[in-house]
Motif scaffolding. Structure first.
Motif, PDB file in Angstrom:
ATOM      1  N   LEU A 299      39.674  71.864 -67.830  1.00  0.00           N
ATOM      2  CA  LEU A 299      40.613  70.791 -68.147  1.00  0.00           C
ATOM      3  C   LEU A 299      40.831  69.980 -66.871  1.00  0.00           C
ATOM      4  O   LEU A 299      41.628  70.358 -66.018  1.00  0.00           O
ATOM      5  CB  LEU A 299      41.923  71.404 -68.653  1.00  0.00           C
ATOM      6  CG  LEU A 299      42.960  70.454 -69.226  1.00  0.00           C
ATOM      7  CD1 LEU A 299      42.396  69.700 -70.420  1.00  0.00           C
ATOM      8  CD2 LEU A 299      44.187  71.236 -69.663  1.00  0.00           C
TER       9      LEU A 299
ATOM     10  N   PRO B 179      41.268  66.112 -66.475  1.00  0.00           N
ATOM     11  CA  PRO B 179      41.302  64.696 -66.852  1.00  0.00           C
ATOM     12  C   PRO B 179      41.395  63.799 -65.618  1.00  0.00           C
ATOM     13  O   PRO B 179      41.911  64.211 -64.577  1.00  0.00           O
ATOM     14  CB  PRO B 179      42.566  64.590 -67.704  1.00  0.00           C
ATOM     15  CG  PRO B 179      43.446  65.684 -67.203  1.00  0.00           C
ATOM     16  CD  PRO B 179      42.519  66.793 -66.801  1.00  0.00           C
TER      17      PRO B 179
ATOM     18  N   ASP C 121      40.451  68.836 -79.487  1.00  0.00           N
ATOM     19  CA  ASP C 121      39.857  69.900 -78.675  1.00  0.00           C
ATOM     20  C   ASP C 121      40.555  69.993 -77.317  1.00  0.00           C
ATOM     21  O   ASP C 121      40.730  71.084 -76.770  1.00  0.00           O
ATOM     22  CB  ASP C 121      38.349  69.722 -78.518  1.00  0.00           C
ATOM     23  CG  ASP C 121      37.960  68.400 -77.872  1.00  0.00           C
ATOM     24  OD1 ASP C 121      38.666  67.394 -78.074  1.00  0.00           O
ATOM     25  OD2 ASP C 121      36.930  68.365 -77.168  1.00  0.00           O
ATOM     26  N   ASN C 122      40.988  68.862 -76.765  1.00  0.00           N
ATOM     27  CA  ASN C 122      41.740  68.893 -75.511  1.00  0.00           C
ATOM     28  C   ASN C 122      43.132  69.488 -75.701  1.00  0.00           C
ATOM     29  O   ASN C 122      43.635  70.192 -74.826  1.00  0.00           O
ATOM     30  CB  ASN C 122      41.833  67.501 -74.885  1.00  0.00           C
ATOM     31  CG  ASN C 122      40.574  67.118 -74.140  1.00  0.00           C
ATOM     32  OD1 ASN C 122      39.859  67.973 -73.638  1.00  0.00           O
ATOM     33  ND2 ASN C 122      40.286  65.833 -74.081  1.00  0.00           N
TER      34      ASN C 122
ATOM     35  N   PRO D   8      45.784  63.215 -76.355  1.00  0.00           N
ATOM     36  CA  PRO D   8      44.502  63.912 -76.151  1.00  0.00           C
ATOM     37  C   PRO D   8      43.819  64.204 -77.489  1.00  0.00           C
ATOM     38  O   PRO D   8      44.486  64.361 -78.520  1.00  0.00           O
ATOM     39  CB  PRO D   8      44.894  65.210 -75.458  1.00  0.00           C
ATOM     40  CG  PRO D   8      46.262  64.986 -74.919  1.00  0.00           C
ATOM     41  CD  PRO D   8      46.907  63.981 -75.813  1.00  0.00           C
ATOM     42  N   ARG D   9      42.496  64.296 -77.450  1.00  0.00           N
ATOM     43  CA  ARG D   9      41.749  64.703 -78.642  1.00  0.00           C
ATOM     44  C   ARG D   9      42.174  66.120 -79.030  1.00  0.00           C
ATOM     45  O   ARG D   9      42.712  66.872 -78.221  1.00  0.00           O
ATOM     46  CB  ARG D   9      40.242  64.690 -78.353  1.00  0.00           C
ATOM     47  CG  ARG D   9      39.654  63.325 -78.102  1.00  0.00           C
ATOM     48  CD  ARG D   9      38.133  63.389 -77.974  1.00  0.00           C
ATOM     49  NE  ARG D   9      37.631  64.587 -77.342  1.00  0.00           N
ATOM     50  CZ  ARG D   9      37.136  64.646 -76.109  1.00  0.00           C
ATOM     51  NH1 ARG D   9      37.084  63.561 -75.366  1.00  0.00           N
ATOM     52  NH2 ARG D   9      36.698  65.785 -75.611  1.00  0.00           N
TER      53      ARG D   9
ATOM     54  N   TRP E 102      48.608  60.532 -70.847  1.00  0.00           N
ATOM     55  CA  TRP E 102      49.048  61.685 -71.630  1.00  0.00           C
ATOM     56  C   TRP E 102      50.519  61.979 -71.354  1.00  0.00           C
ATOM     57  O   TRP E 102      51.286  62.286 -72.263  1.00  0.00           O
ATOM     58  CB  TRP E 102      48.214  62.914 -71.300  1.00  0.00           C
ATOM     59  CG  TRP E 102      46.809  62.887 -71.820  1.00  0.00           C
ATOM     60  CD1 TRP E 102      46.225  61.950 -72.625  1.00  0.00           C
ATOM     61  CD2 TRP E 102      45.798  63.865 -71.551  1.00  0.00           C
ATOM     62  NE1 TRP E 102      44.924  62.275 -72.872  1.00  0.00           N
ATOM     63  CE2 TRP E 102      44.624  63.452 -72.230  1.00  0.00           C
ATOM     64  CE3 TRP E 102      45.771  65.028 -70.807  1.00  0.00           C
ATOM     65  CZ2 TRP E 102      43.437  64.182 -72.187  1.00  0.00           C
ATOM     66  CZ3 TRP E 102      44.586  65.755 -70.761  1.00  0.00           C
ATOM     67  CH2 TRP E 102      43.432  65.341 -71.439  1.00  0.00           C
TER      68      TRP E 102
ATOM     69  N   ILE F 124      44.484  72.563 -73.662  1.00  0.00           N
ATOM     70  CA  ILE F 124      45.754  72.482 -72.931  1.00  0.00           C
ATOM     71  C   ILE F 124      46.635  73.676 -73.291  1.00  0.00           C
ATOM     72  O   ILE F 124      47.200  74.333 -72.421  1.00  0.00           O
ATOM     73  CB  ILE F 124      46.465  71.140 -73.218  1.00  0.00           C
ATOM     74  CG1 ILE F 124      45.715  69.987 -72.548  1.00  0.00           C
ATOM     75  CG2 ILE F 124      47.925  71.174 -72.751  1.00  0.00           C
ATOM     76  CD1 ILE F 124      46.124  68.604 -73.027  1.00  0.00           C
TER      77      ILE F 124
END
Length: 196
Positions: free
Chosen positions: A65, A67, A85-86, A82-83, A75, A90
């Motif tokens: 992770l 970004p 999957d993110n 976030p998508r 964010w 997280i």
């Protein structure tokens, strides 16, 4: 003989591995952010927790992770979500960091006064034919005296990814010491609680 090789549920019993139930109780004791990661409040709180120090940021990056600073700002201020999957990453990263950060405190708490009393209920076997039911299925209250290996297996977090062997081995070793030869009746449970 009970053990890691048994075919639990073959005759209709239901329950959960008691080591995984213990991990869930430890997660509850660890506390943390209660707002879901899918809310702005929950997301921002997790991101602040994971970026509060250089060490935390390195851990976050090691988890995959990482970004860009502009994305992280978006964010945090809520201008970008976030998508999915993110969001999952997280949440998983936050949980692992939280476990690591509170493990020492939990270990002191659980080992205090010679250990912690647990109450463990055997797996549910109401749907199992009478001839296949266990006879030794009473609720047990036992004291787990050493939590070191259990907490290490829990804080490692491998059990969430299907690699629960470290946690499971530590839990079963302590359960065997606390219960004795009857420990196999509690390898799976319908309910588990700690007096901690």
């Amino acid at each position: 003989m009970p053990g890691h090789h048994i075919d639990f549920g073959h005759y209709g019993a239901t329950g959960q591995r008691s080591s995984l139930a213990a991990a869930e109780v430890l997660d509850g004791l660890a506390g943390g952010i209660t707002s879901p990661v899918t809310t702005h409040r929950g997301l921002a709180a997790r991101l602040r927790y994971m970026t509060r120090s250089k060490h935390a940021q390195r851990t976050m990056a090691n988890e995959g992770l990482n970004p860009a600073p502009a994305t992280l700002r978006k964010w945090l201020d809520g201008s970008q979500t976030p998508r999915e999957d993110n969001l999952t990453l997280i949440e998983e990263t936050y949980r692992r960091m939280r476990r690591h950060n509170v493990a020492r405190y939990l270990l002191q708490r659980l080992n205090a006064n010679g250990g912690t009393l647990i109450e463990i209920h055997p797996a549910e076997d109401g749907n199992v034919a009478q001839e296949h039911r266990r006879r030794d299925k009473s609720v047990r209250k036992v004291k787990i005296r050493s939590w070191d290996a259990i907490v290490a297996g829990w804080s490692d977090g491998g059990w969430e990814k299907g690699s629960e062997r470290l946690l499971d081995d530590a839990w079963i070793d302590e359960l065997r010491d606390a219960i004795g030869s009857d420990w196999g009746a509690y390898e799976y449970t319908r309910s588990l609680g700690f007096a901690a």
